[in-house]
Motif scaffolding. Sequence first.
Motif, PDB file in Angstrom:
ATOM      1  N   HIS A 237       0.894  -1.293  -0.104  1.00  0.00           N
ATOM      2  CA  HIS A 237       0.068  -0.071   0.074  1.00  0.00           C
ATOM      3  C   HIS A 237       0.830   1.140  -0.006  1.00  0.00           C
ATOM      4  N   ASP A 238       1.903   1.393   0.926  1.00  0.00           N
ATOM      5  CA  ASP A 238       2.551   2.548   1.193  1.00  0.00           C
ATOM      6  C   ASP A 238       3.654   2.828  -0.190  1.00  0.00           C
ATOM      7  N   THR A 239       4.143   1.666  -0.635  1.00  0.00           N
ATOM      8  CA  THR A 239       4.877   1.731  -1.929  1.00  0.00           C
ATOM      9  C   THR A 239       3.959   2.160  -2.996  1.00  0.00           C
ATOM     10  N   LEU A 240       2.938   1.736  -3.493  1.00  0.00           N
ATOM     11  CA  LEU A 240       2.061   1.876  -4.150  1.00  0.00           C
ATOM     12  C   LEU A 240       1.546   3.749  -4.312  1.00  0.00           C
ATOM     13  N   LEU A 241       1.075   4.150  -3.076  1.00  0.00           N
ATOM     14  CA  LEU A 241       0.989   5.514  -2.735  1.00  0.00           C
ATOM     15  C   LEU A 241       2.097   6.337  -3.251  1.00  0.00           C
ATOM     16  N   GLN A 242       3.235   5.943  -3.108  1.00  0.00           N
ATOM     17  CA  GLN A 242       4.405   6.927  -3.283  1.00  0.00           C
ATOM     18  C   GLN A 242       4.438   6.780  -4.921  1.00  0.00           C
ATOM     19  N   THR A 243       4.427   5.390  -5.699  1.00  0.00           N
ATOM     20  CA  THR A 243       4.441   5.852  -7.027  1.00  0.00           C
ATOM     21  C   THR A 243       3.228   6.263  -7.830  1.00  0.00           C
ATOM     22  N   THR A 244       1.962   6.114  -7.125  1.00  0.00           N
ATOM     23  CA  THR A 244       0.988   6.996  -7.678  1.00  0.00           C
ATOM     24  C   THR A 244       1.057   8.440  -7.463  1.00  0.00           C
ATOM     25  N   VAL A 245       1.630   8.802  -6.307  1.00  0.00           N
ATOM     26  CA  VAL A 245       1.903  10.384  -6.322  1.00  0.00           C
ATOM     27  C   VAL A 245       2.933  10.822  -7.141  1.00  0.00           C
ATOM     28  N   GLU A 246       4.201   9.987  -7.437  1.00  0.00           N
ATOM     29  CA  GLU A 246       4.912  10.387  -8.481  1.00  0.00           C
ATOM     30  C   GLU A 246       4.645  10.502  -9.803  1.00  0.00           C
ATOM     31  N   GLU A 247       3.608   9.560 -10.095  1.00  0.00           N
ATOM     32  CA  GLU A 247       3.214   9.493 -11.639  1.00  0.00           C
ATOM     33  C   GLU A 247       2.151  10.841 -11.691  1.00  0.00           C
ATOM     34  N   ARG A 248       1.467  11.176 -10.510  1.00  0.00           N
ATOM     35  CA  ARG A 248       0.610  12.114 -10.888  1.00  0.00           C
ATOM     36  C   ARG A 248       1.352  13.372 -10.902  1.00  0.00           C
ATOM     37  N   MET A 249       2.478  13.587 -10.219  1.00  0.00           N
ATOM     38  CA  MET A 249       3.080  15.002 -10.313  1.00  0.00           C
ATOM     39  C   MET A 249       3.770  14.958 -11.583  1.00  0.00           C
ATOM     40  N   LYS A 250       4.249  13.669 -12.065  1.00  0.00           N
ATOM     41  CA  LYS A 250       5.147  13.654 -13.403  1.00  0.00           C
ATOM     42  C   LYS A 250       4.063  14.137 -14.670  1.00  0.00           C
ATOM     43  N   ASN A 251       2.899  13.855 -14.303  1.00  0.00           N
ATOM     44  CA  ASN A 251       1.762  14.395 -15.238  1.00  0.00           C
ATOM     45  C   ASN A 251       0.921  15.374 -15.013  1.00  0.00           C
ATOM     46  N   ALA A 252       1.626  16.231 -14.157  1.00  0.00           N
ATOM     47  CA  ALA A 252       0.670  17.441 -13.779  1.00  0.00           C
ATOM     48  C   ALA A 252       0.320  18.441 -14.870  1.00  0.00           C
ATOM     49  N   ASP A 253       1.407  18.397 -16.078  1.00  0.00           N
ATOM     50  CA  ASP A 253       1.061  19.216 -17.055  1.00  0.00           C
ATOM     51  C   ASP A 253      -0.343  19.082 -17.671  1.00  0.00           C
ATOM     52  N   GLU A 254      -0.930  17.557 -17.316  1.00  0.00           N
ATOM     53  CA  GLU A 254      -2.416  17.444 -18.068  1.00  0.00           C
ATOM     54  C   GLU A 254      -3.342  18.069 -17.133  1.00  0.00           C
ATOM     55  N   GLU A 255      -3.176  18.284 -15.768  1.00  0.00           N
ATOM     56  CA  GLU A 255      -3.989  18.560 -14.949  1.00  0.00           C
ATOM     57  C   GLU A 255      -4.283  20.119 -14.846  1.00  0.00           C
ATOM     58  N   GLU A 256      -3.359  20.939 -15.240  1.00  0.00           N
ATOM     59  CA  GLU A 256      -3.566  22.356 -14.889  1.00  0.00           C
ATOM     60  C   GLU A 256      -3.243  23.222 -16.055  1.00  0.00           C
ATOM     61  N   ASN A 257      -4.278  23.567 -16.703  1.00  0.00           N
ATOM     62  CA  ASN A 257      -3.935  24.226 -17.919  1.00  0.00           C
ATOM     63  C   ASN A 257      -3.952  25.635 -17.760  1.00  0.00           C
ATOM     64  N   ASN A 258      -4.068  26.365 -16.639  1.00  0.00           N
ATOM     65  CA  ASN A 258      -3.963  27.776 -16.221  1.00  0.00           C
ATOM     66  C   ASN A 258      -2.476  27.976 -16.380  1.00  0.00           C
ATOM     67  N   ALA A 259      -1.640  27.134 -16.369  1.00  0.00           N
ATOM     68  CA  ALA A 259      -0.226  27.592 -16.374  1.00  0.00           C
ATOM     69  C   ALA A 259       0.116  27.986 -17.980  1.00  0.00           C
ATOM     70  N   ASP A 260      -0.675  27.848 -18.846  1.00  0.00           N
ATOM     71  CA  ASP A 260      -0.152  28.076 -20.149  1.00  0.00           C
ATOM     72  C   ASP A 260       0.178  29.270 -20.467  1.00  0.00           C
ATOM     73  N   ILE A 261      -0.520  30.373 -19.599  1.00  0.00           N
ATOM     74  CA  ILE A 261       0.075  31.763 -19.923  1.00  0.00           C
ATOM     75  C   ILE A 261       1.263  32.192 -19.292  1.00  0.00           C
ATOM     76  N   LEU A 262       1.897  31.308 -18.573  1.00  0.00           N
ATOM     77  CA  LEU A 262       3.323  31.471 -17.907  1.00  0.00           C
ATOM     78  C   LEU A 262       4.259  31.306 -19.043  1.00  0.00           C
ATOM     79  N   SER A 263       5.586  32.251 -19.075  1.00  0.00           N
ATOM     80  CA  SER A 263       6.445  32.456 -20.264  1.00  0.00           C
ATOM     81  C   SER A 263       7.430  31.582 -20.422  1.00  0.00           C
ATOM     82  N   THR A 264       7.716  30.722 -19.358  1.00  0.00           N
ATOM     83  CA  THR A 264       8.865  29.421 -19.525  1.00  0.00           C
ATOM     84  C   THR A 264       8.324  28.289 -19.265  1.00  0.00           C
ATOM     85  N   SER A 265       9.136  27.406 -19.519  1.00  0.00           N
ATOM     86  CA  SER A 265       8.608  25.828 -19.150  1.00  0.00           C
ATOM     87  C   SER A 265       9.010  25.637 -17.831  1.00  0.00           C
ATOM     88  N   LEU A 266       9.920  26.061 -17.362  1.00  0.00           N
ATOM     89  CA  LEU A 266      10.161  25.893 -15.821  1.00  0.00           C
ATOM     90  C   LEU A 266       8.947  26.303 -14.985  1.00  0.00           C
TER      91      LEU A 266
END
Length: 713
Positions: A237-266
């Motif tokens: 359970h604990d390992t899979l929670l960590q894996t899930t969190v890491e995947e969601r953070m890695k794919n955060a680009d797909e979750e928050e579109n309001n960031a498109d107005i920002l000027s740099t990729s960072l």
Amino acid sequence: MAFSRESKENLEEYKKSEEICEEIIGIEGIVDEEAKEQCQKQKHKMRIPKNMKIKNIIKHKKNPKSEAALSPEATLEVDLDTIEGIVEFTGDSEVGCQKQKFRIKISEKIKILDFKKRQKNSKSTGTPSVELDFKENLEQNRLAEAQQQLVKAEECLFGSKEVGRTEDEVDKLHIDYEIFILHLRLAIYDSFSEDSQETLKSALTSILKEEAQDRRWMEVAEDQRPIWRPTGCRQIHDTLLQTTVEERMKNADEEENNADILSTSLKREVFRMGKLVQKDLLRVIRNLRECYPPDFDICRTYAQLYHQTFSTRLQELARSKISSEDCLYLLSWIVEYYPKDVLKHKELEEHINSSSLGPLLPEEDLKRLEEQYFSYKENEIRNWLSNALEKEVKKWSDGIEPELMDGYYFSSLAVDVLPLVDGAVKDVNTLLSCESKARSFLNQLDSFLQSYRTSLEEMVKRKQENIPKTLFANLVNIYQFRDYVQKPEHPFTEDTRKTCLSTLADLKNISHKYFLSHIHTELKPLYRKLWTQVWFAGHCEVVEELVKALESNIDNFKELKSVCREELMAELHLEVMVEYVRRMMKRKLKLKDKEQQEAAAEFICHDSNQICSVFDKVGCREEWFCQILPKLSEILRLQDPGSLQLEIVTLARDYPDMSEQHIIALLNLKTNLSSSDLRRIKKCLSENRGTPDTLESSTFNFFSKVLIKWKII
């Protein structure tokens, strides 16, 4: 190789399912090699499409007596991702191998065909009217019930040494456990789905019970435990929670579109990750928290996982070569947005102790960012100030007339400079928490003002066009700079504040001197008539002429901002009064008797009213200027030596800068005053006048500006 009748049926079912396969994933059966003639290495590979029904995900033992194979009723759907199930059981004696290992490897997102569909209806999975078997409980996502059935079967096989058990029975139970854990993984992996809450609750209940069962078996000798013990479901359970969190953070680009107005990729990446942290933690509190037993402390667990994942990525970014703009944004998230916005959400504060999470960046990484930002900002401020002054001076040199705004001439120099300096000071105070570094920007402002003073002096000396209008605009700048420096909330050191105010006073004096010198040059012929026989004989005409000249000159300052005009007019008013008193004490006129002295006293009061009325009209607020001449007139009017003596002492106390020379010059106007009276007045004055401290603290410094060139004996 021989199989039992049930095993053959299961294999037949499996072959039917294989016909609908479009892709294949591998189930490898590897037989341990003991001797070349006993067994050979075998590999069997099959691939399962992303969405296919498998009637039996089990490789049976190669034992003809096996009756423990799973029923073909267990229909599973696999959505490929990251979950991996490993099944181990002993080998077949006919082949001469001791053990076989079967590895089920799922490389994309795992999904078992009816699993997702069943989750949508999981809220209705109450206690069934008919008792379900293990596979039926799995189909309905009743993982807690399925786990209890496994434990019951486990106790039957391993609970007593006297109870016999076949290898087939053990293998079947082992495989059931692996299938149960596979479902458990899926339930945890899909815990953020809104329609999977009941399944998650059941899964968590089963984890707690598995932990208890693991502890029970740890008290038993290892060779007497089931091979799958401990199952380690809590660790899974604990390992899979960590894996899930890491995947969601890695794919955060797909979750928050309001960031498109920002000027740099960072910026976009950091913004999306930071916002996802808050969004997902709110989901945990609103949806998952009620599913978890208190023992899991799930809010803190998720907060730590998201914090650590965010921290890891920010460290990678901080250690890479980033621009100064990105450096500022990264610091802003670390110091401001994350701790004060993301974690300070009202709902999060109730359940998460943000102070226990620790810093986002190690000290050395944070210091590196701070130094990069400060160095960049320091150079930027220096360039801003230099460019702003160069731009202003070029306008003067090119003879460009200042902008007229709201009826007065205006320059944008202070408006351009001050927000930049103030913003940099606040940013450094906020992001670096270092007031000494913030003050370094204010020191640059001091250097800028000194350069400004030099440039303005040179411009006035060149006598170029549009000087009055240019000075009007610069007086507005000077007022705005002074207002900023004087405010106590701006963190100047006392020395820097004094230096800046002194430089600004010089700047104002350059402009005032230019205007007032021209006015006094025009008024000089009129000043010469004051306190002469001409004035005494027809003072009304002399003063009226002076008043008209003043009004004419004052009218030229309509396009100077009112607050600056008031300061300039106050200085003009003071200088006119100084010139009047200086002419009075120049001994051009002698008042021989009481009548002349009373008449002169009346003239003084009249002149004072006339002059003060001119400046009242333009908003001069220095009322004490209008009290000077009436007090001097009282000295002329009084004839009694005692009363005169008292009035002199009072006057000297009101104006500590009034010297003995000034008093003697005033008394010399009264030619009927005896020498003995004069001596008594001087003695009384020396005994009763204020101390030097009184002079320094007085706001009424007037007579020090009245210069008496002749020496009184």
